[in-house]
Design a protein around this motif. Sequence first.
Motif, short mmCIF file in Angstrom:
data_model
loop_
_atom_site.label_atom_id
_atom_site.label_comp_id
_atom_site.label_asym_id
_atom_site.label_seq_id
_atom_site.Cartn_x
_atom_site.Cartn_y
_atom_site.Cartn_z
N PHE A 121 -5.97 -5.18 -9.18
CA PHE A 121 -5.30 -5.28 -7.89
C PHE A 121 -5.04 -3.89 -7.31
CE2 PHE A 121 -1.43 -6.04 -5.26
CZ PHE A 121 -2.05 -6.83 -4.29
N ILE A 122 -4.71 -2.94 -8.16
CA ILE A 122 -4.49 -1.57 -7.68
C ILE A 122 -5.78 -0.99 -7.10
CG2 ILE A 122 -3.96 0.80 -8.41
CD1 ILE A 122 -1.89 -0.38 -10.33
N TYR A 123 -6.90 -1.32 -7.72
CA TYR A 123 -8.19 -0.87 -7.18
C TYR A 123 -8.41 -1.42 -5.77
CZ TYR A 123 -13.22 -0.49 -6.45
OH TYR A 123 -14.46 -0.23 -5.90
N VAL A 124 -8.09 -2.71 -5.61
CA VAL A 124 -8.22 -3.32 -4.28
C VAL A 124 -7.28 -2.64 -3.29
CG1 VAL A 124 -7.89 -5.45 -2.96
CG2 VAL A 124 -8.96 -5.53 -5.22
N MET A 125 -6.08 -2.32 -3.74
CA MET A 125 -5.12 -1.63 -2.87
C MET A 125 -5.60 -0.23 -2.51
SD MET A 125 -1.64 -2.86 -4.79
CE MET A 125 -0.60 -1.64 -3.99
N GLU A 126 -6.16 0.46 -3.49
CA GLU A 126 -6.68 1.81 -3.20
C GLU A 126 -7.80 1.79 -2.18
OE1 GLU A 126 -7.71 3.07 -7.10
OE2 GLU A 126 -5.73 3.98 -7.52
N VAL B 130 3.27 7.37 3.29
CA VAL B 130 4.26 6.40 2.79
C VAL B 130 5.07 5.85 3.96
CG1 VAL B 130 6.30 6.08 1.34
CG2 VAL B 130 4.42 7.52 0.54
N VAL B 131 5.51 6.75 4.84
CA VAL B 131 6.31 6.32 5.99
C VAL B 131 5.44 5.51 6.95
CG1 VAL B 131 7.90 7.08 7.79
CG2 VAL B 131 7.65 8.43 5.72
N ALA B 132 4.15 5.86 7.05
CA ALA B 132 3.24 5.12 7.93
C ALA B 132 3.08 3.67 7.47
CB ALA B 132 1.88 5.81 7.97
N TYR B 133 2.91 3.48 6.16
CA TYR B 133 2.76 2.12 5.66
C TYR B 133 4.08 1.35 5.76
CZ TYR B 133 -2.04 2.63 4.19
OH TYR B 133 -3.41 2.79 4.21
N SER B 134 5.20 2.06 5.69
CA SER B 134 6.47 1.37 5.91
C SER B 134 6.57 0.90 7.36
CB SER B 134 7.64 2.28 5.57
OG SER B 134 7.93 3.19 6.61
N THR B 135 5.98 1.65 8.29
CA THR B 135 5.94 1.22 9.69
C THR B 135 5.16 -0.07 9.82
OG1 THR B 135 6.08 3.50 10.51
CG2 THR B 135 5.20 1.84 12.02
N ALA C 208 12.13 -1.26 -0.66
CA ALA C 208 13.08 -0.40 -1.38
C ALA C 208 12.38 0.44 -2.43
CB ALA C 208 14.15 -1.27 -2.03
N CYS C 209 11.37 -0.14 -3.06
CA CYS C 209 10.67 0.56 -4.14
C CYS C 209 9.88 1.76 -3.61
CB CYS C 209 9.74 -0.41 -4.86
SG CYS C 209 9.12 0.22 -6.43
N TYR C 210 9.05 1.56 -2.55
CA TYR C 210 8.24 2.69 -2.09
C TYR C 210 9.08 3.73 -1.35
CZ TYR C 210 7.74 0.33 2.53
OH TYR C 210 7.94 -0.28 3.73
N LEU D 225 0.82 -1.22 0.00
CA LEU D 225 0.00 0.00 0.00
C LEU D 225 0.85 1.26 0.00
CD1 LEU D 225 -2.89 -0.98 2.46
CD2 LEU D 225 -2.79 -1.20 -0.03
N GLY D 226 2.10 1.14 0.45
CA GLY D 226 2.99 2.30 0.41
C GLY D 226 3.33 2.73 -1.00
N LEU D 227 3.19 1.81 -1.98
CA LEU D 227 3.52 2.13 -3.37
C LEU D 227 2.54 3.08 -4.01
CD1 LEU D 227 4.51 -1.44 -4.62
CD2 LEU D 227 6.06 0.49 -4.28
N ILE D 228 1.31 3.15 -3.49
CA ILE D 228 0.27 3.96 -4.16
C ILE D 228 -0.05 5.22 -3.37
CG2 ILE D 228 -0.74 1.95 -5.27
CD1 ILE D 228 -2.97 2.07 -3.13
#
Length: 665
Positions: free
Chosen positions: A576-581, A314-319, A438-440, A304-307
Motif C-alpha cells: 500500500f505504501i508503494y501505491v501511495m508513493e 505535507v501542508v499541501a496534502y493537508s489542504t 493529526a498523525c501527519y 499521502l501526507g504521511l509519507i
Amino acid sequence: MTGIPLYLTIILSPLIASTIVGLFGFAIGKRASHCLTILGVLVSTISSYVLLNQVLNQGLSYDGPLYTWLSVGDQTYSVGILVDSLTAMMLTVVTSVSLMVHIYTIGYMEHEDGYSRFFSYISLFTFMMIMLVMSNNFIQLFFGWEGVGLVSYLLIGFYFKKESAVFANLKAFLINRIGDLGFLLGIGLVLYYFGTLNYAEVFAKLDSITGVTFFNTGWSAITVVCLLLFVGAMGKSAQFPLHVWLPDSMEGPTPISALIHAATMVTAGIFMVARLSPLYNLSPTALSVIAIIGAINALFLGLLGLIQNDIKRVVAYSTLSQLGYMAVALGCGAYTVGIFHLMTHAFFKALLFLAAGSVIVAMHHEQDMRKMGGLWKYMPITYVVTIIGNLALAGIPPFAGFFSKDLILEAATNFHEHGMFGGSFVVFSVYAAVFVTACYSFRQLFMTFHGRERFRDANDDHHDAHAHDDHHGPVEPKESPWVITLPLVLLSIPSAIIGWLAFDKFVPGEFFHNVVFNADFYTKFLEEEPVNTVGMLAHSLTTLPVYLALSGILAAFIAHKSPTFVSIIKTIFKPFIYVMERKYFMDDLFINILAPIARGLGRVLWSIGDVLLIDGIIVNGSARLVAFCSRIFRKMQTGYVNSAATYMVLGVLILLTFCTSLILH
C-alpha cells in the motif's frame, strides 16, 4: 463610505496597485513596490471589515449592475455586484489572509529576482478573487474564475528558469482547463434552461427545471447542470481526480502557496457550490457525488501526507484533505458548515504555510524535514505558532478547526442516517481522516522542531565539500525577521479563537439567512439537535473524534521516538505504501495514458480540421478556385473590339432574361 464607492474601493484598490507596480516596478524600486501593493490590499481589507460590520449590524444587502457589458437580442450581460453575508465573510477572509501574505513576502522574497513582479502578481490575484466573490452572475463569476487560474499559472511558475516550476504551472493550467470545460458547459446549460445568467433570476425560476430531463435522455437536467458546475469546482478546489496539480504547485514561492491554498483559488469551488445551494438542493444525486468525492479527498489524499518529507508538501496534502472535508459538508447539505470550515481553515492553513516558509528561510531554503530537527530552540515563535496551527488542523478543542470539523462529522452522520447514497463510506472516511490528519501534522512538527539537530550533518557535509570557501563551520538557524513572524503571530490568533467567536453566527444563527440554504434534511437535524460552543466542548469528551485526533498525535510521537516502529509499519503495509508513493498512479494516468490520448486526438483534429478543412479547403482551396477562374477569364481578355462587343451584348441578354423572369414571377 457606503454603497457603490465602498464596493468599488474593495474591488479596485488591489487592481490599481498591481497595475502601477506591474508597469513601473522596475523604476520605483522594491520598497515602493511592496508599499503600494500592501497599501492597496490594506485599503481593501479595512473596507471589507466596514462592509462586514454593515451587514452584521444594519442588515446591508445589495444586488445590482455596475454597467452593461454586452447585449444580444433580449439578453443583457452586466458587470454587477452582489453584497450579502456570504460575500462579506469571504471578502474579510480573502483580504485578511492576502494582507498577511503581502507583509510576509517582504522578508521571504527580499533577495529574489522579480521582487516587484511578484507583488504585482499577488495583488492581481487578490483582485481576481474579489471579483469572483462579489459577482452576481455567472459571466462575472467565470471571469474571476479564469482570472485566478491565469494568475496562479504565473505564480506557480514564478521561477520560470526552473524546469520543475514550468512543469508544475503547465500541469496546473491544463488540469484546470479540464475542470473549466465542465464549468463552462454547466453555465451554458444554465442559460439554456433558465434563459438568464443572473443568480437571482435563476433562483426565481428553479420550478421551471423540476422534472425536466436532459434532452430526453432520462437523466435529470438539474443533476447534469449541477454535476457539470461541480466539475469546475473539482478543478479549482482540487477534488479527486483533478487534484494532481495542487501538490506540484509547491514549486512556487511559499507566500503564494499560502495564498492559493488557504483563502483564494482552492476555496473558489467551495464558495461557488455554497452560493448555488438552492440549485444543488434540487439534486440528491449531485449531493451524493459531491460527498463521496469529498470523502475520497479527506482520507485517501490525506494519507499521502504521511509519507512526505518535504515540509511544504505535507501542508499541501493537508489542504487536499481539508478541501475534502468542505466538499463533504456541501454534499451533506450543510453548506453553512462547509463555509464555516472554509473560514477557519483559511487562517490556520495560511499560518502553517507561512510557518513552513519561516523554517525554510532559517534553513537556507532547505525543505527536506529529514535535514532538520531540534529547531524549537532556535525558532521559538515559529515553533509556538506551528503548534497552534497543527492543533487547529487536527481539530483539538477549543481551537478553530475543532468546531467546524466536528460539525462536518455530525453532518456526515446525519447524511448516512438519512439514507443518502454513499453515506457509510462518507462517515468512515471522515472519521478515519481525523486520525490521519493529526498523525501527519504532528509528524511534521516532531521531525522539524524536535529530535536530533540533523541539519548539522548537512552543514558538516557542505563544509567538507567546500573547504576552500570562507565557511568555518555550520551556520546556526535563527528566528525569522519581524516581517515574517508578525503575520505568523497575527494569524495564530484567529487560528485559536475564530471558531469559538464565529460559531453562533454560522451555525444556529441567522447570519446566512436567505443567502445560503441548507438542505431540508440537515435543517431538520439542527432543529432536533441544537448546538452551542459549550455543549460541543462538553460533548466532545464523550465522542470518538477527539480521541481519534489524540491517538494520531500519539502515533506520530511513537513513530518519532521509535524508528523500529516505523520500519515494522512500512514492512506490514509495503504494497500500500508503494501505491501511495506513486500517488495512487494518478500522475501516471494523466501523463502516460490520458496525455498521449489527448495528444493523438489533437493531432487528428489538427490534421482534419486545421490542415485539411481550414487550410486545405477554406484558405488554400478558395485561393486555388480564384486562380482557376482567373485562368479562364484571362483568356476572354483578347484586346479585340469585336470580342468586347460580343461579351457586352451577351451580358445585356443575360440581364434582360433575369429581369423578365422576375417580372413574370
